[in-house]
Design an enzyme around this catalytic site. Structure first.
Site, mmCIF file in Angstrom:
data_model
loop_
_atom_site.group_PDB
_atom_site.id
_atom_site.type_symbol
_atom_site.label_atom_id
_atom_site.label_comp_id
_atom_site.label_asym_id
_atom_site.label_seq_id
_atom_site.Cartn_x
_atom_site.Cartn_y
_atom_site.Cartn_z
ATOM 1 N N SER A 55 36.677 12.788 -18.700
ATOM 2 C CA SER A 55 36.562 13.327 -20.068
ATOM 3 C C SER A 55 37.959 13.362 -20.964
ATOM 4 O O SER A 55 38.431 13.966 -21.866
ATOM 5 C CB SER A 55 37.352 14.891 -19.665
ATOM 6 O OG SER A 55 37.913 15.054 -18.528
ATOM 7 N N HIS A 114 44.154 17.539 -18.515
ATOM 8 C CA HIS A 114 43.864 17.406 -19.506
ATOM 9 C C HIS A 114 45.339 17.687 -20.490
ATOM 10 O O HIS A 114 46.276 18.100 -19.835
ATOM 11 C CB HIS A 114 42.529 18.763 -19.550
ATOM 12 C CG HIS A 114 41.586 18.316 -19.094
ATOM 13 N ND1 HIS A 114 40.748 19.413 -19.035
ATOM 14 C CD2 HIS A 114 41.137 17.576 -19.542
ATOM 15 C CE1 HIS A 114 39.603 19.369 -18.793
ATOM 16 N NE2 HIS A 114 39.489 17.765 -19.131
ATOM 17 N N ASP A 123 39.491 24.329 -21.560
ATOM 18 C CA ASP A 123 39.344 24.532 -20.426
ATOM 19 C C ASP A 123 38.828 26.063 -19.568
ATOM 20 O O ASP A 123 38.857 26.133 -18.460
ATOM 21 C CB ASP A 123 39.699 23.787 -19.550
ATOM 22 C CG ASP A 123 40.617 22.397 -20.014
ATOM 23 O OD1 ASP A 123 39.178 21.735 -20.252
ATOM 24 O OD2 ASP A 123 41.048 21.770 -19.435
#
Length: 173
Positions: free
Chosen positions: A51, A90, A115
Site C-alpha cells: 500500500s 501510511h 484510510d
C-alpha cells in the site's frame, strides 16, 4: 540410557545454556532500550503490504521515532487500529490540531482512497497520542522478508528453531 555426565561436560553444557540465555536477554534489553529512546512500543516494523509503494516495498524494515509532539502532512506514520494487531504504515494527508490533541487522516500512497474504512467503527481520524506508534525516520529495503517468511510459513519457523537448537547442542567452546 543417558551416559553419565562428567563434571567438565556438565560445566560445558551449563555454560552453553547460560550463553544462550545471555543472547536472549541482550536482544530483549536492546529492544526495550530502543523502545525507551524512541518513545515507541515498537521502534522497528516490517512493511507487510504494497500500500505504500513506491515509497516502501513489502519486506522493508522501518525505523520509527515518536518523540516529536506533532506530525506534519506528508509524514509517514505507523499506527494501530483498535481491534487489529497489525500496524499500518501510511502517509498523513490531513491533520486537525487543537490545544489538546492532533487528529490525523492517513492514506497509503498506492491506495485510491483514504484510510477511514480501516479505522474503528464511526472513527474518522486517528488520535496522534493514542493510536500512532511513531513516524518513519529510516528504512532498510528487503531485510524484513525473513520476518514475513517466518510469520507466513509455519514450517520455516520450525526449521529455524530446530536448526538453532541443533547448533546450540553441538557447539563446542
Amino acid at each position: 540410557m543417558f551416559p553419565q555426565l562428567s563434571g567438565a561436560h556438565l560445566r560445558q553444557s551449563l555454560t552453553q545454556a547460560l550463553n544462550f540465555c545471555l543472547v536472549l536477554t541482550t536482544a530483549f534489553m536492546f529492544w526495550k532500550g530502543l523502545s525507551v529512546v524512541t518513545d515507541s512500543p515498537s521502534p522497528i516494523v516490517v512493511v507487510l503490504s504494497g500500500s505504500m509503494e513506491p515509497a516502501f516495498q513489502r519486506g522493508d524494515i522501518l525505523f520509527l521515532w515518536n518523540r516529536e509532539a506533532r506530525v506534519r502532512v506528508g509524514d509517514i506514520v505507523v499506527y494501530n487500529v483498535k481491534g487489529r494487531d497489525i500496524p499500518i504504515v501510511h502517509r498523513v494527508v490531513r491533520n486537525h490540531v487543537s490545544s489538546k490533541n492532533q487528529l490525523l487522516l492517513t492514506k497509503g500512497d498506492n491506495n485510491a482512497m483514504d484510510d477511514v474504512d480501516l479505522y474503528a467503527y464511526k472513527q474518522y481520524y486517528l488520535d496522534r497520542e493514542k493510536e500512532v506508534i511513531g513516524a518513519v525516520k529510516g528504512y532498510v529495503p528487503w531485510v524484513g522478508y525473513v520476518t514475513i517468511l517466518l510469520s507466513e510459513n509455519l514450517w520455516a519457523k520450525y526449521a529455524l528453531l530446530a536448526g538453532m537448537g541443533f547448533l546450540a547442542m553441538v557447539q563446542r567452546e
